[in-house]
Motif scaffolding. Structure first.
Motif, PDB file in Angstrom:
ATOM      1  N   THR A   1      -8.368  -1.538  -2.081  1.00 26.91           N
ATOM      2  CA  THR A   1      -9.378  -2.341  -1.390  1.00 26.91           C
ATOM      3  C   THR A   1     -10.540  -2.746  -2.297  1.00 26.91           C
ATOM      4  O   THR A   1     -10.994  -3.897  -2.224  1.00 26.91           O
ATOM      5  CB  THR A   1      -9.895  -1.603  -0.149  1.00 26.91           C
TER       6      THR A   1
ATOM      7  N   SER B   1     -11.765  -6.512  -2.941  1.00 30.20           N
ATOM      8  CA  SER B   1     -13.150  -6.939  -2.733  1.00 30.20           C
ATOM      9  C   SER B   1     -13.635  -7.798  -3.897  1.00 30.20           C
ATOM     10  O   SER B   1     -14.287  -8.832  -3.694  1.00 30.20           O
ATOM     11  CB  SER B   1     -14.063  -5.719  -2.564  1.00 30.20           C
TER      12      SER B   1
ATOM     13  N   HIS C   1      -8.869  -4.406   3.727  1.00 29.22           N
ATOM     14  CA  HIS C   1      -7.526  -3.851   3.600  1.00 29.22           C
ATOM     15  C   HIS C   1      -6.562  -4.480   4.590  1.00 29.22           C
ATOM     16  O   HIS C   1      -5.348  -4.425   4.392  1.00 29.22           O
ATOM     17  CB  HIS C   1      -7.561  -2.334   3.817  1.00 29.22           C
TER      18      HIS C   1
ATOM     19  N   THR D   1      -5.131   3.085  -0.291  1.00 27.11           N
ATOM     20  CA  THR D   1      -5.565   1.799   0.261  1.00 27.11           C
ATOM     21  C   THR D   1      -7.063   1.626   0.151  1.00 27.11           C
ATOM     22  O   THR D   1      -7.554   0.610  -0.365  1.00 27.11           O
ATOM     23  CB  THR D   1      -5.137   1.694   1.737  1.00 27.11           C
ATOM     24  N   TRP D   2      -7.804   2.619   0.629  1.00 23.03           N
ATOM     25  CA  TRP D   2      -9.247   2.449   0.764  1.00 23.03           C
ATOM     26  C   TRP D   2     -10.033   2.779  -0.504  1.00 23.03           C
ATOM     27  O   TRP D   2     -11.136   2.265  -0.697  1.00 23.03           O
ATOM     28  CB  TRP D   2      -9.750   3.293   1.926  1.00 23.03           C
TER      29      TRP D   2
ATOM     30  N   TYR E   1       0.838  -1.203   0.000  1.00 21.48           N
ATOM     31  CA  TYR E   1       0.000   0.000   0.000  1.00 21.48           C
ATOM     32  C   TYR E   1       0.875   1.257   0.000  1.00 21.48           C
ATOM     33  O   TYR E   1       0.627   2.206  -0.755  1.00 21.48           O
ATOM     34  CB  TYR E   1      -0.892   0.033   1.241  1.00 21.48           C
TER      35      TYR E   1
END
Length: 699
Positions: free
Chosen positions: A281, A285, A334, A276-277, A261
């Protein structure tokens, strides 16, 4: 359930079906119509995406570990990784052009199981009865309000062991009496693969709007922020002392995901939290949902799409409890340990199934690659992966597949065990955490498989799953997993493991080895006489209704999740705003003291503002009674406004030793505001509501 040995006969025909997870691919130069090529690509997409992700992250993990030898910066390693991925992609395309990749001939068709030897009815009744008793008593042993307490755990533990042993005997007997290749899995079709892809993409999008605060992110994402801002891997403590203290020996630098990351964010000049988010991520998913699809499609005897839908519903609707599998999915994928249980576990079962079905060299390579991925995601892999693989290896040995079992075990365990041994030799034994909780079998079951109606459903999947899964390899692997789980859940076994290894703090994670969401989904595929599809639909509806009635959905505040109108960082937004405000203050050099919630958030915002205690849970690594820990705990009590404060001279000494130069507290904390001048601090900044703050600096 008496019909578990009665399965529909497959339609006959001259067209062979491909392996379930290797959808047909158009041979190069075949001149097929574009529409046919698109359909073939869609059918193959879940396999291509998940296998590609496995190979790519395995390559990253190996490069990350090699970088220690050559002293490479994370950004350099990342650029080398990109080049390696491009080379691997080009090599794969060249291999396919040469026609060496396996391409399935003929049309895609639904493959269902043919007739099989019947189970001996007395033993079948015994297994069904024992499994049902185990599921009911385990689920009802303890419920939220205490009703049902008093059932001794030896009842579900004993009946579960009996059901697991009996199921293994039945499945082994059927394996030996069934010709190889007589139970093909349902082939991937463009329509079913498209459905899985749509669900995966929608799940990834929905995850962007969920925010679940986790104190562990102070370490995990804090490490990514450090790497993004400094382009170096922190081999010493980066949370408390900015590299002065040694690293926590409970958190060796073996996992590579946090550095990935940070390196990604550094190369593309992004904030590590946003990278990251918002970017990585959602991709994870998609991979996690497709991993679940592949396992369900591989193990389900029929109606894989329906079973997959039930499994996804289970993850969405059954969260709430901190250890429930629904909380280890979209809301915190994550975290490496979450990606391990959500994607690595189902994919490992997929690859092991393919290996034992076909002895495919490709499958064995993917088993090895996935074990490297697991090592790069979490140290938990060194505990859970041997349990998972051990159950599979034992099951295959029972049917005489010794060589295949040994090869699979070696491929799956050499890298994670080697990495663990290396980390222990360099970091020393894990410091015993006296505050860490140990959970016995009963509480472990209740925390992960849950209790009440949901616990009963989970128990039915656990102890009756071997009789429902597609026969031969899937049945045998589910039976091996059930047997391993039942042994671990037997009274006293976890206690013995804890006393021998000292890893009781993570033993509650051992149910992760069992692919519970997938097997729960497969429950709806049981073949009811004369009902067929309608019976499966009724079971599926009953399961989903139970999840909705008795579970806590992923988006509920009881699941520690807040839902937002736009994508957000996965932490309380007010805390994020306050910490960013603190970073802009004209502060003197030194350490910042603030309320615990803000200090937990600070490492996720920047590594440049060091705080007194980013996470109190890590202090036992340095000795909870040491001045290192006690000074921090005394000051945390002051910042949190706790009444049991240390005397002013002790607080002043702790401030001096830790070089605290700034104190920021909520304006409502009158005690800290009154004590700050006595400790030599002057007020210099305030923040209005919401989240009103008052800040002081050394005078």
């Amino acid at each position: 359930m008496a019909n578990v040995d009665s399965i529909a006969v497959a339609p006959t025909g001259s067209d062979p079906a491909p392996r379930s997870d290797q959808a047909p691919q158009p041979p190069d130069g075949s001149g097929r119509a574009p529409a046919a090529r698109v359909r073939a690509l869609v059918a193959a997409a879940p396999v291509l995406l998940t296998d590609g992700a496995v190979v790519a992250f395995a390559l990253w993990t190996v490069l990350y570990h090699l970088a220690f030898l050559f002293g490479l910066a994370p950004s350099t390693t990342f650029l080398i990784w990109i080049g390696g991925c491009l080379v691997a992609l080009g090599g794969s395309l060249w291999w396919r052009r040469r026609g060496r990749a396996s391409a399935a001939a003929g049309r895609v068709r639904e493959a269902v199981e043919g007739a099989a030897p019947a189970y001996p009815r007395p033993l079948l009744a015994l297994v069904l009865g024992a499994g049902t008793v185990a599921a009911v008593t385990a689920g009802l042993t303890t419920v939220d309000d205490g009703v049902g307490e008093g059932i001794p755990w030896w009842i579900p533990g004993g009946f579960g062991a009996l059901a697991a042993a009996g199921a293994m005997f039945l499945v082994r007997r059927r394996w030996l009496a069934t010709p190889a290749g007589d139970a093909p899995a349902a082939a991937a079709t463009p329509l079913s693969s498209a459905y899985a892809l749509i669900v995966a993409v929608l799940a990834a999008i929905s995850g962007l709007f969920f925010a679940r605060n986790s104190v562990d992110d102070a370490f995990f994402l804090g490490k990514s922020v450090w790497v993004a801002e400094r382009d170096e891997v922190p081999l010493r403590d980066f949370l408390f002392t900015d590299g002065v203290a040694p690293a926590m020996n409970s958190q060796p630098p073996v996992p590579s995901i946090e550095v990935f990351y940070g390196a990604f964010a550094h190369v593309f000049n992004l904030h590590a939290a946003s990278a990251t988010w918002y970017i990585v991520t959602p991709v994870m998913s998609v991979v996690a949902v497709l991993a679940l699809w592949r396992l369900v499609q591989r193990w389900a005897p029929r109606r894989a799409v329906l079973a997959f839908t039930v499994a996804v519903a289970y993850l969405y609707l059954v969260a709430g409890e901190d250890a429930a599998l629904g909380t280890f999915h979209l809301t915190r994928l994550h975290q490496g340990k979450t990606m391990f249980v959500a994607a690595v576990v189902p994919l490992m079962w997929v690859y092991l199934t393919e290996w034992f079905d076909s002895r495919s060299r490709r499958a064995l390579i993917l088993v090895a690659a996935l074990s490297i991925v697991a090592t790069g995601l979490s140290t938990t892999s060194a505990i859970v992966l041997p349990l998972l693989v051990g159950g599979a290896v034992f099951a295959m040995m029972l049917v005489g597949r010794w060589r295949d079992a040994i090869l699979a075990g070696a491929a799956a365990l050499v890298y994670p065990i080697g990495a663990t041994i290396w980390s222990r030799l360099n970091a020393g034994p894990i410091t015993e955490n006296a505050a860490a909780a140990f959970y016995d079998a009963e509480v472990t079951y209740r925390r992960t498989i849950l209790f009440g109606v949901l616990g009963v459903i989970g128990g039915l999947a656990l102890w009756l799953g071997p009789l429902i899964a597609r026969r031969r390899t899937p049945q045998l692997l589910v039976a091996g997993s059930t047997l391993a789980m039942s042994v671990l859940l037997f009274p006293g076994v976890l206690e013995a493991l804890n006393s021998l290894t000292g890893i009781g703090v993570v033993l509650w994670r051992m149910p992760w080895m069992f692919a519970l969401p997938a097997v729960i989904g497969i429950l709806c595929t049981v073949d009811l006489p004369r009902l067929r599809v309608f019976g499966s639909a009724a079971i599926a509806a009953a399961l989903v209704a139970s999840f909705a009635l008795f579970g806590t959905p992923m988006w509920s505040p009881k699941s520690y999740v807040t839902v937002h109108e736009q994508p957000v960082w996965k932490l309380p937004q007010q805390r994020k705003s306050i910490v960013f405000w603190m970073t802009r203050l004209d502060r003197p050099d030194g350490v910042v003291l603030a309320p615990s919630t803000l200090m937990h958030t600070a490492p996720m915002v920047t590594s440049r503002m060091r705080v007194v205690s980013p996470n109190d849970r890590y202090l036992p690594d340095y000795g909870i009674d040491s001045p290192f820990a006690q000074d921090r705990l005394k000051l945390v009590a002051l910042a949190n406004g706790k009444p049991e404060l240390a005397p002013v001279p002790e607080l002043a000494g702790a401030i001096e030793r830790l070089n605290v130069t700034t104190i920021c507290v909520y304006t409502s904390n009158q005690v800290a505001r009154d004590l700050a001048p006595q400790l030599g601090f002057k007020q210099f900044a305030t923040r209005g509501r919401p989240g009103a703050m008052t800040c002081f600096r050394r005078g």
